[in-house]
Design a protein around this motif. Structure first.
Motif, PDB file in Angstrom:
ATOM      1  N   LYS A  26       6.524  -1.428  -2.776  1.00 41.14           N
ATOM      2  CA  LYS A  26       7.169  -1.089  -4.055  1.00 41.14           C
ATOM      3  C   LYS A  26       6.142  -1.040  -5.178  1.00 41.14           C
ATOM      4  CE  LYS A  26      10.804  -2.733  -7.184  1.00 41.14           C
ATOM      5  NZ  LYS A  26      11.820  -3.794  -7.410  1.00 41.14           N
ATOM      6  N   ALA A  27       5.217  -1.999  -5.179  1.00 41.86           N
ATOM      7  CA  ALA A  27       4.187  -2.043  -6.216  1.00 41.86           C
ATOM      8  C   ALA A  27       3.268  -0.823  -6.141  1.00 41.86           C
ATOM      9  CB  ALA A  27       3.368  -3.326  -6.080  1.00 41.86           C
ATOM     10  N   ILE A  28       2.950  -0.373  -4.933  1.00 43.52           N
ATOM     11  CA  ILE A  28       2.100   0.806  -4.772  1.00 43.52           C
ATOM     12  C   ILE A  28       2.800   2.050  -5.328  1.00 43.52           C
ATOM     13  CG2 ILE A  28       1.088   2.385  -3.070  1.00 43.52           C
ATOM     14  CD1 ILE A  28       0.619  -0.090  -1.272  1.00 43.52           C
ATOM     15  N   LYS A  29       4.094   2.156  -5.073  1.00 37.33           N
ATOM     16  CA  LYS A  29       4.851   3.341  -5.490  1.00 37.33           C
ATOM     17  C   LYS A  29       5.167   3.362  -6.987  1.00 37.33           C
ATOM     18  CE  LYS A  29       7.114   4.049  -1.011  1.00 37.33           C
ATOM     19  NZ  LYS A  29       8.407   3.999  -0.266  1.00 37.33           N
ATOM     20  N   LYS A  30       5.424   2.171  -7.554  1.00 38.57           N
ATOM     21  CA  LYS A  30       5.904   2.125  -8.934  1.00 38.57           C
ATOM     22  C   LYS A  30       4.873   1.616  -9.937  1.00 38.57           C
ATOM     23  CE  LYS A  30      10.790   1.811  -7.788  1.00 38.57           C
ATOM     24  NZ  LYS A  30      12.088   1.127  -8.058  1.00 38.57           N
ATOM     25  N   GLY A  31       3.727   1.130  -9.440  1.00 34.24           N
ATOM     26  CA  GLY A  31       2.696   0.659 -10.352  1.00 34.24           C
ATOM     27  C   GLY A  31       2.921  -0.777 -10.770  1.00 34.24           C
TER      28      GLY A  31
END
Length: 337
Positions: free
Chosen positions: A228-233
């Motif tokens: 999720k962090a990779i996709k949303k920053g």
């Protein structure tokens, strides 16, 4: 007639001697039975089966089964009994386990607390201490060390430092995501060692912590959260994980999204899974290795010393060392050290 009388007399004398010898043997045997009984009463700890309880925050991490195996082997070789329990990261369950150990009449408890801040765990340890049970804390700490006879740790702060030093030596800048376990003192010390080293560096201005995720040190929790962090920053190019479990989850997340850019992943443990990845996954950079084998052996020897009334250090800190994707060939990747 005289010859017959002599034979009768000889037989009587032989019978009398045999009776005296028999009585003496009974007296000697009775004496040793009495001696053993007195020894049992006077020194029960040397005759009773030694019972020890062990509980770790979770057994869903190969670190703890390996640590516990060293304890189990030692206890078995000394004809004792080990009660091992798994609270599965649940405070109330670990508290129940501690009370169960007390009821079982254990002489020592070896514990890795689910939450070092928990008053429930602390109160259970206080009760155990009042019962005369020895308390050995491993691989972490409690907020209060009042009830611990000995705390045995890897040098967790140094483990974080080693990862930071490697990062600083190989990069001029980095945006860093931290994978943490907020309630575990060992995890906090590792992250603290990492961030303190970054802050003290002359290049500190080029290194930024852009996010923090509480993963509880579990792969299955880290994977979706890192994805999720990779996709949303926010965007990051470095991960510092509190342990290999979280790091493995992060590496799986990077593969899952088929990310083309490099994300350097650092962690602490030196587990088999992470060491294997260091050799083949270009995102896996380094792990600060600790040794559950040595922690387990140290913990059980300390437990027996305490049970026998011997003095031990209040805290024992074991060294760590850095395994990287460059020196991995110098280490055994099968199992723990």
């Amino acid at each position: 007639m005289k010859l017959i009388d002599r034979k009768k007399q000889h037989n009587k004398d032989s019978t009398r001697k045999t009776s005296i010898i028999f009585v003496c043997e009974i007296v000697v045997a009775a004496f040793f039975v009495l001696l053993n009984y007195v020894a049992f009463i006077m020194y029960p700890s040397k005759n009773e089966q030694v019972k020890i309880g062990s509980t770790y925050m979770t057994m869903n991490n190969s670190f703890y089964p390996v640590l516990n195996e060293q304890i189990a082997n030692y206890v078995e070789n000394h004809h004792g009994r080990l009660y091992n329990r798994d609270p599965a990261l649940i405070v109330n369950k670990q508290v129940e386990e501690l009370h169960s150990f007390i009821r079982q009449g254990v002489k020592a408890i070896i514990i890795n607390p689910v939450d070092g801040n928990s008053m429930k765990i602390q109160n259970a340890l206080r009760l155990a201490k009042k019962k005369g049970i020895k308390i050995i804390i491993v691989d972490s700490q409690m907020k209060s060390a009042d009830y611990a006879d000995c705390t045995i740790l890897s040098d967790n702060y140094r483990a974080g430092q080693l990862c930071a030093e490697h990062l600083l030596a190989h990069k001029n800048a980095a945006k860093i995501l931290l994978l943490e376990h907020y309630s575990a003192y060992s995890a906090n010390n590792r992250i603290q060692g990492f961030t303190d080293t970054i802050k003290k560096s002359p290049k500190a201005g080029n290194f930024h912590i852009v996010g923090k995720i509480n993963t509880y040190g579990q792969s299955e929790i880290a994977l979706p959260l890192v994805e999720k962090a990779i996709k949303k920053g926010p965007k990051f190019n470095t991960i510092m994980a509190l342990n290999d479990q979280a790091a493995v989850g992060a590496l799986a997340a990077i593969d899952e999204v088929n990310l083309k850019r490099q994300i350097d992943v650092y962690s602490v443990d030196g587990s088999e899974n992470m060491k294997k990845l260091l050799g083949v996954n270009h995102n896996a950079i380094a792990t600060s290795a600790q040794t559950p084998v040595n922690i387990g052996k140290t913990a059980v020897k300390v437990a027996y010393k305490l049970i026998n009334g011997q003095k031990v250090p209040k805290k024992i800190i074991l060294p760590v060392y850095l395994i990287t994707n460059k020196n991995i060939n110098h280490y055994n990747v099968l199992g723990w050290q």
